[in-house]
Design a protein around this motif. Structure first.
Motif, PDB file in Angstrom:
ATOM      1  N   LEU A 142      38.986  23.770  -4.660  1.00 18.56           N
ATOM      2  CA  LEU A 142      40.223  23.540  -3.928  1.00 18.56           C
ATOM      3  C   LEU A 142      41.067  22.489  -4.625  1.00 18.56           C
ATOM      4  O   LEU A 142      40.578  21.403  -4.942  1.00 18.56           O
ATOM      5  CB  LEU A 142      39.906  23.070  -2.501  1.00 18.56           C
ATOM      6  N   LEU A 143      42.342  22.813  -4.837  1.00 20.63           N
ATOM      7  CA  LEU A 143      43.349  21.835  -5.212  1.00 20.63           C
ATOM      8  C   LEU A 143      44.267  21.672  -4.010  1.00 20.63           C
ATOM      9  O   LEU A 143      44.889  22.644  -3.561  1.00 20.63           O
ATOM     10  CB  LEU A 143      44.163  22.310  -6.429  1.00 20.63           C
ATOM     11  N   LEU A 144      44.325  20.455  -3.479  1.00 17.93           N
ATOM     12  CA  LEU A 144      45.100  20.175  -2.269  1.00 17.93           C
ATOM     13  C   LEU A 144      46.257  19.249  -2.632  1.00 17.93           C
ATOM     14  O   LEU A 144      46.038  18.142  -3.130  1.00 17.93           O
ATOM     15  CB  LEU A 144      44.202  19.532  -1.216  1.00 17.93           C
ATOM     16  N   VAL A 145      47.491  19.714  -2.393  1.00 18.53           N
ATOM     17  CA  VAL A 145      48.689  18.987  -2.806  1.00 18.53           C
ATOM     18  C   VAL A 145      49.462  18.557  -1.566  1.00 18.53           C
ATOM     19  O   VAL A 145      49.802  19.384  -0.711  1.00 18.53           O
ATOM     20  CB  VAL A 145      49.586  19.881  -3.694  1.00 18.53           C
ATOM     21  N   GLY A 146      49.734  17.248  -1.461  1.00 13.46           N
ATOM     22  CA  GLY A 146      50.466  16.750  -0.307  1.00 13.46           C
ATOM     23  C   GLY A 146      51.012  15.357  -0.563  1.00 13.46           C
ATOM     24  O   GLY A 146      50.983  14.852  -1.699  1.00 13.46           O
ATOM     25  N   THR A 189      40.111  18.625  -5.581  1.00 17.67           N
ATOM     26  CA  THR A 189      40.987  17.687  -6.284  1.00 17.67           C
ATOM     27  C   THR A 189      42.192  17.452  -5.386  1.00 17.67           C
ATOM     28  O   THR A 189      42.814  18.401  -4.916  1.00 17.67           O
ATOM     29  CB  THR A 189      41.448  18.249  -7.643  1.00 17.67           C
ATOM     30  N   LEU A 190      42.507  16.194  -5.137  1.00 23.69           N
ATOM     31  CA  LEU A 190      43.627  15.816  -4.283  1.00 23.69           C
ATOM     32  C   LEU A 190      44.790  15.416  -5.189  1.00 23.69           C
ATOM     33  O   LEU A 190      44.620  14.608  -6.108  1.00 23.69           O
ATOM     34  CB  LEU A 190      43.208  14.637  -3.401  1.00 23.69           C
ATOM     35  N   ILE A 191      45.975  15.985  -4.955  1.00 20.39           N
ATOM     36  CA  ILE A 191      47.114  15.804  -5.863  1.00 20.39           C
ATOM     37  C   ILE A 191      48.340  15.351  -5.082  1.00 20.39           C
ATOM     38  O   ILE A 191      48.693  15.943  -4.052  1.00 20.39           O
ATOM     39  CB  ILE A 191      47.425  17.124  -6.610  1.00 20.39           C
ATOM     40  N   ASN A 192      48.998  14.302  -5.585  1.00 22.85           N
ATOM     41  CA  ASN A 192      50.251  13.871  -4.985  1.00 22.85           C
ATOM     42  C   ASN A 192      51.322  14.930  -5.211  1.00 22.85           C
ATOM     43  O   ASN A 192      51.519  15.392  -6.342  1.00 22.85           O
ATOM     44  CB  ASN A 192      50.732  12.552  -5.612  1.00 22.85           C
ATOM     45  N   ALA A 193      52.038  15.292  -4.160  1.00 24.09           N
ATOM     46  CA  ALA A 193      53.113  16.272  -4.280  1.00 24.09           C
ATOM     47  C   ALA A 193      54.236  15.706  -5.141  1.00 24.09           C
ATOM     48  O   ALA A 193      54.671  14.566  -4.927  1.00 24.09           O
ATOM     49  CB  ALA A 193      53.644  16.649  -2.903  1.00 24.09           C
ATOM     50  N   PRO A 194      54.726  16.471  -6.108  1.00 21.77           N
ATOM     51  CA  PRO A 194      55.863  15.993  -6.916  1.00 21.77           C
ATOM     52  C   PRO A 194      57.161  16.081  -6.126  1.00 21.77           C
ATOM     53  O   PRO A 194      57.237  16.750  -5.095  1.00 21.77           O
ATOM     54  CB  PRO A 194      55.870  16.974  -8.097  1.00 21.77           C
ATOM     55  N   LEU A 232      63.272  22.014 -13.370  1.00 13.27           N
ATOM     56  CA  LEU A 232      62.572  23.251 -13.707  1.00 13.27           C
ATOM     57  C   LEU A 232      61.459  22.975 -14.708  1.00 13.27           C
ATOM     58  O   LEU A 232      60.310  23.399 -14.513  1.00 13.27           O
ATOM     59  CB  LEU A 232      63.573  24.261 -14.276  1.00 13.27           C
ATOM     60  N   ARG A 233      61.787  22.263 -15.753  1.00 18.09           N
ATOM     61  CA  ARG A 233      60.772  21.962 -16.783  1.00 18.09           C
ATOM     62  C   ARG A 233      59.693  21.027 -16.235  1.00 18.09           C
ATOM     63  O   ARG A 233      58.518  21.156 -16.571  1.00 18.09           O
ATOM     64  CB  ARG A 233      61.444  21.375 -18.021  1.00 18.09           C
ATOM     65  N   ARG A 234      60.102  20.075 -15.392  1.00 18.84           N
ATOM     66  CA  ARG A 234      59.122  19.141 -14.803  1.00 18.84           C
ATOM     67  C   ARG A 234      58.118  19.892 -13.931  1.00 18.84           C
ATOM     68  O   ARG A 234      56.902  19.694 -14.055  1.00 18.84           O
ATOM     69  CB  ARG A 234      59.868  18.073 -13.986  1.00 18.84           C
ATOM     70  N   LEU A 235      58.606  20.769 -13.041  1.00 21.61           N
ATOM     71  CA  LEU A 235      57.696  21.513 -12.171  1.00 21.61           C
ATOM     72  C   LEU A 235      56.845  22.487 -12.972  1.00 21.61           C
ATOM     73  O   LEU A 235      55.672  22.713 -12.646  1.00 21.61           O
ATOM     74  CB  LEU A 235      58.493  22.245 -11.095  1.00 21.61           C
ATOM     75  N   ALA A 236      57.408  23.079 -14.021  1.00 23.67           N
ATOM     76  CA  ALA A 236      56.618  23.983 -14.869  1.00 23.67           C
ATOM     77  C   ALA A 236      55.478  23.231 -15.555  1.00 23.67           C
ATOM     78  O   ALA A 236      54.354  23.750 -15.662  1.00 23.67           O
ATOM     79  CB  ALA A 236      57.516  24.651 -15.912  1.00 23.67           C
ATOM     80  N   ARG A 237      55.741  22.006 -16.006  1.00 22.72           N
ATOM     81  CA  ARG A 237      54.679  21.221 -16.652  1.00 22.72           C
ATOM     82  C   ARG A 237      53.605  20.816 -15.643  1.00 22.72           C
ATOM     83  O   ARG A 237      52.405  20.811 -15.953  1.00 22.72           O
ATOM     84  CB  ARG A 237      55.273  19.980 -17.329  1.00 22.72           C
ATOM     85  N   ILE A 238      54.020  20.459 -14.427  1.00 22.76           N
ATOM     86  CA  ILE A 238      53.042  20.118 -13.395  1.00 22.76           C
ATOM     87  C   ILE A 238      52.188  21.337 -13.054  1.00 22.76           C
ATOM     88  O   ILE A 238      50.961  21.238 -12.927  1.00 22.76           O
ATOM     89  CB  ILE A 238      53.757  19.575 -12.140  1.00 22.76           C
ATOM     90  N   ALA A 239      52.821  22.508 -12.932  1.00 22.10           N
ATOM     91  CA  ALA A 239      52.065  23.733 -12.657  1.00 22.10           C
ATOM     92  C   ALA A 239      51.061  24.001 -13.767  1.00 22.10           C
ATOM     93  O   ALA A 239      49.906  24.358 -13.499  1.00 22.10           O
ATOM     94  CB  ALA A 239      53.024  24.913 -12.500  1.00 22.10           C
ATOM     95  N   ALA A 240      51.474  23.813 -15.017  1.00 22.53           N
ATOM     96  CA  ALA A 240      50.557  24.032 -16.143  1.00 22.53           C
ATOM     97  C   ALA A 240      49.378  23.056 -16.073  1.00 22.53           C
ATOM     98  O   ALA A 240      48.222  23.434 -16.327  1.00 22.53           O
ATOM     99  CB  ALA A 240      51.303  23.871 -17.465  1.00 22.53           C
ATOM    100  N   GLY A 241      49.657  21.801 -15.711  1.00 21.95           N
ATOM    101  CA  GLY A 241      48.577  20.821 -15.587  1.00 21.95           C
ATOM    102  C   GLY A 241      47.607  21.170 -14.478  1.00 21.95           C
ATOM    103  O   GLY A 241      46.383  20.988 -14.615  1.00 21.95           O
ATOM    104  N   MET A 242      48.124  21.696 -13.369  1.00 21.38           N
ATOM    105  CA  MET A 242      47.254  22.094 -12.266  1.00 21.38           C
ATOM    106  C   MET A 242      46.377  23.276 -12.654  1.00 21.38           C
ATOM    107  O   MET A 242      45.175  23.307 -12.318  1.00 21.38           O
ATOM    108  CB  MET A 242      48.093  22.412 -11.035  1.00 21.38           C
TER     109      MET A 242
END
Length: 202
Positions: free
Chosen positions: A105-109, A143-148, A174-184
């Motif tokens: 589980l990856l939990l984002v909040g 994994t607990l993830i801070n929401a961007p 757009l590029r920032r969220l794409a990089r975060i998605a790739a990291g996740m």
């Protein structure tokens, strides 16, 4: 060609209709994973290869279990703004996943409160502590993830044409969220950061 050493996930995604959700769907499909997006209205979504939509949500543990059924891992993007609601949804999700075979589980909040508790109210700190406690007591590999920071209104086509012509002001988020998605997705594929709290800085 898919690397045979890379695990293939059937990823259940809660919060798929957010901008980060759309970024994740594009990234997962590009890496040849299968995605089950949990939504509340099937009519708003067109089918795509590797992408399936399912009616569901996190109202109770039964619904959470049914929504996640058939997956091998879960990413849950909790609706921002109210830590009490996020804590309740987290508890429902963990209880639901306990009824399935899913353990990743990856939990984002809104979990920045865990890093800087002094900036938040006692009620907000208590809600975040509830989330951490329910995860630690579970059998999940979480994994607990801070929401961007969000940028509403970005769809899958935005992320598919990230190097194309973009409206003013859209390119950076757009590029920032794409990089975060790739990291996740890296975190899932490489089985990184189990039992950790992350903040993606890009």
């Amino acid at each position: 060609m898919k690397n045979a050493e890379t695990p293939v996930f059937k990823l259940v995604l809660f919060g798929a209709e957010s901008s980060l959700g759309n970024a994740l769907m594009v990234e997962l499909l590009a890496r040849q994973h299968e995605v089950i997006a949990v939504v509340d209205d099937l009519n708003r979504h067109a089918p795509r290869p590797g992408l399936h939509f399912k009616i569901g949500g996190l109202d109770d543990a039964d619904q959470a279990a049914q929504s996640a059924a058939g997956g091998s891992a879960v990413i849950a993007l909790l609706a921002p703004g109210d830590l009490t609601v996020q804590a309740r949804m987290s508890e429902v999700l963990v209880a639901g996943l306990a009824r399935t075979t899913i353990r990743r589980l990856l939990l984002v909040g809104d979990f920045d409160v865990l890093d800087a508790p002094g900036k938040y109210s006692a009620a907000q700190r208590e809600s975040a502590d509830r989330v951490a406690d329910v995860l630690q007591r579970s059998a999940l590999r979480w994994t607990l993830i801070n929401a961007p920071d969000d940028f509403p209104g970005l769809g899958m086509e935005h992320f598919r044409s990230i190097d194309g012509t973009l409206e003013p002001g859209v390119s950076e988020p757009l590029r920032r969220l794409a990089r975060i998605a790739a990291g996740m997705v890296d975190t899932l594929e490489l089985d990184l950061h189990r039992g950790e709290h992350l903040n993606f800085v890009v």
